[in-house]
Design a protein around this motif. Structure first.
Motif, PDB file in Angstrom:
ATOM      1  N   LEU A  97      -5.968  -2.096   0.294  1.00  0.00           N
ATOM      2  CA  LEU A  97      -4.658  -2.712   0.073  1.00  0.00           C
ATOM      3  C   LEU A  97      -4.779  -3.703  -1.077  1.00  0.00           C
ATOM      4  CD1 LEU A  97      -1.720  -3.446   0.890  1.00  0.00           C
ATOM      5  CD2 LEU A  97      -2.660  -4.936   2.662  1.00  0.00           C
ATOM      6  N   LEU A  98      -3.905  -3.562  -2.055  1.00  0.00           N
ATOM      7  CA  LEU A  98      -3.869  -4.490  -3.191  1.00  0.00           C
ATOM      8  C   LEU A  98      -2.565  -5.284  -3.101  1.00  0.00           C
ATOM      9  CD1 LEU A  98      -4.628  -5.546  -6.083  1.00  0.00           C
ATOM     10  CD2 LEU A  98      -3.398  -3.546  -6.985  1.00  0.00           C
ATOM     11  N   ILE A  99      -2.668  -6.598  -2.988  1.00  0.00           N
ATOM     12  CA  ILE A  99      -1.467  -7.435  -2.862  1.00  0.00           C
ATOM     13  C   ILE A  99      -1.289  -8.247  -4.133  1.00  0.00           C
ATOM     14  CG2 ILE A  99      -0.251  -9.119  -1.437  1.00  0.00           C
ATOM     15  CD1 ILE A  99      -2.330  -8.530   0.787  1.00  0.00           C
ATOM     16  N   ASP A 135      -5.216   0.614  15.121  1.00  0.00           N
ATOM     17  CA  ASP A 135      -5.974   0.216  16.317  1.00  0.00           C
ATOM     18  C   ASP A 135      -5.889  -1.282  16.567  1.00  0.00           C
ATOM     19  OD1 ASP A 135      -6.662   2.799  16.545  1.00  0.00           O
ATOM     20  OD2 ASP A 135      -8.759   2.574  15.903  1.00  0.00           O
ATOM     21  N   ASN A 136      -5.756  -2.042  15.489  1.00  0.00           N
ATOM     22  CA  ASN A 136      -5.733  -3.504  15.632  1.00  0.00           C
ATOM     23  C   ASN A 136      -4.341  -4.108  15.426  1.00  0.00           C
ATOM     24  OD1 ASN A 136      -8.559  -4.111  16.152  1.00  0.00           O
ATOM     25  ND2 ASN A 136      -8.910  -3.233  14.119  1.00  0.00           N
ATOM     26  N   ALA A 137      -3.313  -3.271  15.621  1.00  0.00           N
ATOM     27  CA  ALA A 137      -1.935  -3.722  15.375  1.00  0.00           C
ATOM     28  C   ALA A 137      -1.594  -4.994  16.148  1.00  0.00           C
ATOM     29  CB  ALA A 137      -0.951  -2.609  15.727  1.00  0.00           C
ATOM     30  N   ASP A 138      -1.992  -5.040  17.427  1.00  0.00           N
ATOM     31  CA  ASP A 138      -1.644  -6.211  18.253  1.00  0.00           C
ATOM     32  C   ASP A 138      -2.279  -7.481  17.709  1.00  0.00           C
ATOM     33  OD1 ASP A 138      -0.155  -4.673  19.862  1.00  0.00           O
ATOM     34  OD2 ASP A 138      -1.575  -4.607  21.554  1.00  0.00           O
ATOM     35  N   TYR A 139      -3.500  -7.345  17.250  1.00  0.00           N
ATOM     36  CA  TYR A 139      -4.226  -8.493  16.689  1.00  0.00           C
ATOM     37  C   TYR A 139      -3.473  -9.058  15.490  1.00  0.00           C
ATOM     38  CZ  TYR A 139      -8.037 -10.941  14.248  1.00  0.00           C
ATOM     39  OH  TYR A 139      -8.814 -11.881  13.582  1.00  0.00           O
ATOM     40  N   TYR A 140      -3.048  -8.174  14.573  1.00  0.00           N
ATOM     41  CA  TYR A 140      -2.341  -8.632  13.371  1.00  0.00           C
ATOM     42  C   TYR A 140      -0.998  -9.269  13.736  1.00  0.00           C
ATOM     43  CZ  TYR A 140      -5.856  -5.697  11.107  1.00  0.00           C
ATOM     44  OH  TYR A 140      -7.040  -5.143  10.705  1.00  0.00           O
ATOM     45  N   ARG A 141      -0.325  -8.668  14.715  1.00  0.00           N
ATOM     46  CA  ARG A 141       0.995  -9.211  15.101  1.00  0.00           C
ATOM     47  C   ARG A 141       0.857 -10.576  15.761  1.00  0.00           C
ATOM     48  NH1 ARG A 141       2.538  -3.481  16.815  1.00  0.00           N
ATOM     49  NH2 ARG A 141       3.647  -2.686  14.992  1.00  0.00           N
ATOM     50  N   GLU A 196       2.796  -5.773   8.289  1.00  0.00           N
ATOM     51  CA  GLU A 196       3.317  -4.408   8.368  1.00  0.00           C
ATOM     52  C   GLU A 196       2.353  -3.415   7.719  1.00  0.00           C
ATOM     53  OE1 GLU A 196       7.305  -2.657   6.580  1.00  0.00           O
ATOM     54  OE2 GLU A 196       7.652  -4.498   7.733  1.00  0.00           O
ATOM     55  N   ARG A 197       1.832  -3.778   6.540  1.00  0.00           N
ATOM     56  CA  ARG A 197       0.882  -2.896   5.857  1.00  0.00           C
ATOM     57  C   ARG A 197      -0.409  -2.732   6.670  1.00  0.00           C
ATOM     58  NH1 ARG A 197       1.069  -1.081   0.465  1.00  0.00           N
ATOM     59  NH2 ARG A 197       3.270  -0.930  -0.055  1.00  0.00           N
ATOM     60  N   MET A 198      -0.889  -3.839   7.231  1.00  0.00           N
ATOM     61  CA  MET A 198      -2.142  -3.777   8.000  1.00  0.00           C
ATOM     62  C   MET A 198      -1.972  -2.915   9.250  1.00  0.00           C
ATOM     63  SD  MET A 198      -4.435  -5.219   6.249  1.00  0.00           S
ATOM     64  CE  MET A 198      -5.743  -5.117   7.482  1.00  0.00           C
ATOM     65  N   VAL A 199      -0.810  -3.020   9.888  1.00  0.00           N
ATOM     66  CA  VAL A 199      -0.544  -2.205  11.073  1.00  0.00           C
ATOM     67  C   VAL A 199      -0.572  -0.717  10.708  1.00  0.00           C
ATOM     68  CG1 VAL A 199       1.290  -1.585  12.720  1.00  0.00           C
ATOM     69  CG2 VAL A 199       0.692  -3.992  12.356  1.00  0.00           C
ATOM     70  N   ASN A 200      -0.059  -0.392   9.505  1.00  0.00           N
ATOM     71  CA  ASN A 200      -0.101   1.005   9.055  1.00  0.00           C
ATOM     72  C   ASN A 200      -1.504   1.470   8.723  1.00  0.00           C
ATOM     73  OD1 ASN A 200       2.627   1.295   9.298  1.00  0.00           O
ATOM     74  ND2 ASN A 200       3.071   0.809   7.161  1.00  0.00           N
ATOM     75  N   ILE A 201      -2.276   0.589   8.079  1.00  0.00           N
ATOM     76  CA  ILE A 201      -3.621   0.964   7.632  1.00  0.00           C
ATOM     77  C   ILE A 201      -4.594   1.016   8.813  1.00  0.00           C
ATOM     78  CG2 ILE A 201      -5.621   0.164   6.288  1.00  0.00           C
ATOM     79  CD1 ILE A 201      -3.586  -1.152   4.346  1.00  0.00           C
ATOM     80  N   ASP A 202      -4.420   0.099   9.755  1.00  0.00           N
ATOM     81  CA  ASP A 202      -5.396  -0.094  10.828  1.00  0.00           C
ATOM     82  C   ASP A 202      -4.665  -0.243  12.165  1.00  0.00           C
ATOM     83  OD1 ASP A 202      -7.653  -0.754  12.301  1.00  0.00           O
ATOM     84  OD2 ASP A 202      -7.773  -2.814  11.545  1.00  0.00           O
ATOM     85  N   ALA A 262     -10.544  -7.703   8.647  1.00  0.00           N
ATOM     86  CA  ALA A 262     -10.529  -7.108   7.310  1.00  0.00           C
ATOM     87  C   ALA A 262     -11.195  -8.079   6.360  1.00  0.00           C
ATOM     88  CB  ALA A 262      -9.104  -6.804   6.865  1.00  0.00           C
ATOM     89  N   ASP A 263     -11.608  -7.528   5.258  1.00  0.00           N
ATOM     90  CA  ASP A 263     -12.316  -8.301   4.259  1.00  0.00           C
ATOM     91  C   ASP A 263     -11.318  -8.666   3.160  1.00  0.00           C
ATOM     92  OD1 ASP A 263     -14.526  -9.346   3.118  1.00  0.00           O
ATOM     93  OD2 ASP A 263     -15.086  -7.502   2.061  1.00  0.00           O
ATOM     94  N   VAL A 264     -11.106  -9.975   2.922  1.00  0.00           N
ATOM     95  CA  VAL A 264     -10.156 -10.371   1.880  1.00  0.00           C
ATOM     96  C   VAL A 264     -10.910 -10.799   0.628  1.00  0.00           C
ATOM     97  CG1 VAL A 264      -8.305 -11.956   1.218  1.00  0.00           C
ATOM     98  CG2 VAL A 264      -8.442 -11.129   3.572  1.00  0.00           C
ATOM     99  N   LYS A 265     -10.679 -10.081  -0.449  1.00  0.00           N
ATOM    100  CA  LYS A 265     -11.291 -10.449  -1.732  1.00  0.00           C
ATOM    101  C   LYS A 265     -10.176 -10.837  -2.694  1.00  0.00           C
ATOM    102  CE  LYS A 265     -15.653  -7.970  -1.745  1.00  0.00           C
ATOM    103  NZ  LYS A 265     -15.616  -7.006  -0.633  1.00  0.00           N
TER     104      LYS A 265
END
Length: 322
Positions: A77-79, A181-187, A173-179, A47-50
């Motif tokens: 996603l806005l954090i 397909d890449n849930a394992d990577y984020y975890r 958790e948010r990234m797993v919901n948004i994307d 993902a691209d973090v700005k």
């Protein structure tokens, strides 16, 4: 997605599109640099973090520009920390499902500023429970009319390792919901993040354990989470709100403590003019060291949140180690 890629490639053949078109990743927008560091550690290259605020800009008094509003609209996603820190975002964030308010995360380990204030005694022990009494030195009513008041939630949540881990879990958790397909990577990144922060925390604890009784003054009252995690006890702060100059009586009180060697360190911050710190410390044995709570000089590569915590710990060691 595949159709998009092939049509993008068809365009590429004619040189009409920039190369990056088909690598459309999730767009994450954070308000401040330290939150960017945590987000980057979780999303990696998926993902691209700005970042909304320029490096070193204080969230206490930021004003949104039209280009910021566009960035917010374009983000997946806005954090943000919450109204305790970025009041300027409250209206906009409340309208967006994609906004993640960190102070609203269920069960977040928040600190609360003490309601009572103790002005005279700089030697007393702070007890480190949630409502712990903060030596607030604003005799001159510096914060009375300001939105960033000194009661309620302490918004500087990224400065505590336990809080950093809670933030990372929420982002995962948010990234797993948004994307998905890449849930394992984020975890996996989250597991690595947690282990890394635990190791770093132990290391900093060891380095700072010799200095738990040392007195020091901070520029503004931002470091409660860090101090609680590492058993540090500040003697006080110059100002509650970095946008306001400390009152004369505050400066006199701090000057007296420094002259009597009750505090050996004075921490300033790169974001603000600290000329009054220089003058108060003059002809005392106090050492002046810069603490950067906004991680201005930390790069956004892998493992940077740990680097940020280590850098803060290192500054305390540098100041105390005389």
């Amino acid at each position: 997605m595949r159709r998009v890629v092939s049509s993008a490639l068809a365009f590429l053949a004619f040189g009409l599109l920039p190369l990056t078109t088909y690598a459309s990743s999730v767009s994450v927008l954070t308000t401040i640099k330290p939150i960017s560091l945590i987000a980057k550690d979780i999303v990696g290259d998926h993902a691209d973090v700005k970042q909304l605020l320029p490096n070193g800009a204080s969230p206490h008094n930021y004003a949104l520009k039209p280009s910021d509003l566009r960035s917010i609209d374009q983000a997946d996603l806005l954090i943000w920390v919450g109204p305790e820190m970025e009041l300027f975002l409250q209206k906009i964030a409340s309208r967006h499902d994609k906004a993640l308010q960190l102070t609203a995360i269920e069960g977040f380990p928040l600190r609360y500023y003490g309601e009572q204030e103790n002005h005279e005694d700089h030697d007393h022990d702070h007890d480190h429970d949630h409502d712990h009494d903060h030596d607030s030195h604003d005799h001159d009513g510096e914060h009375s009319s300001h939105h960033h008041n000194h009661t309620g939630i302490d918004g500087h949540i990224w400065l505590g390792p336990q809080q950093g881990i809670t933030i990372a879990k929420a982002i995962t958790e948010r990234m797993v919901n948004i994307d998905a397909d890449n849930a394992d990577y984020y975890r996996k990144n989250l597991d690595r993040f947690i282990n890394g922060v635990h190791q770093t925390t132990q290391k900093i604890k060891t380095e700072l354990s010799a200095y738990n009784e040392q007195g020091y003054f901070v520029f503004h009252d931002a470091y409660g989470y860090f101090e609680e995690a590492f058993g540090l006890k500040q003697s006080g702060h110059f100002t509650v709100d970095p946008d306001r100059k400390p009152g004369a009586r505050t400066l006199v009180t701090i000057r007296e403590a420094l002259v009597k060697n009750k505090a050996r360190c004075v921490f300033t911050e790169p974001q603000f003019n600290d000329s009054f710190i220089q003058s108060v410390s003059k002809h005392t044995k106090a050492k002046i060291v810069t603490l950067d709570p906004l991680a201005t000089n930390i790069s956004k590569d892998d493992g940077r949140y740990q680097a940020f915590l280590s850098a803060l710990g290192g500054k305390f060691v540098e100041c105390f180690d005389q």
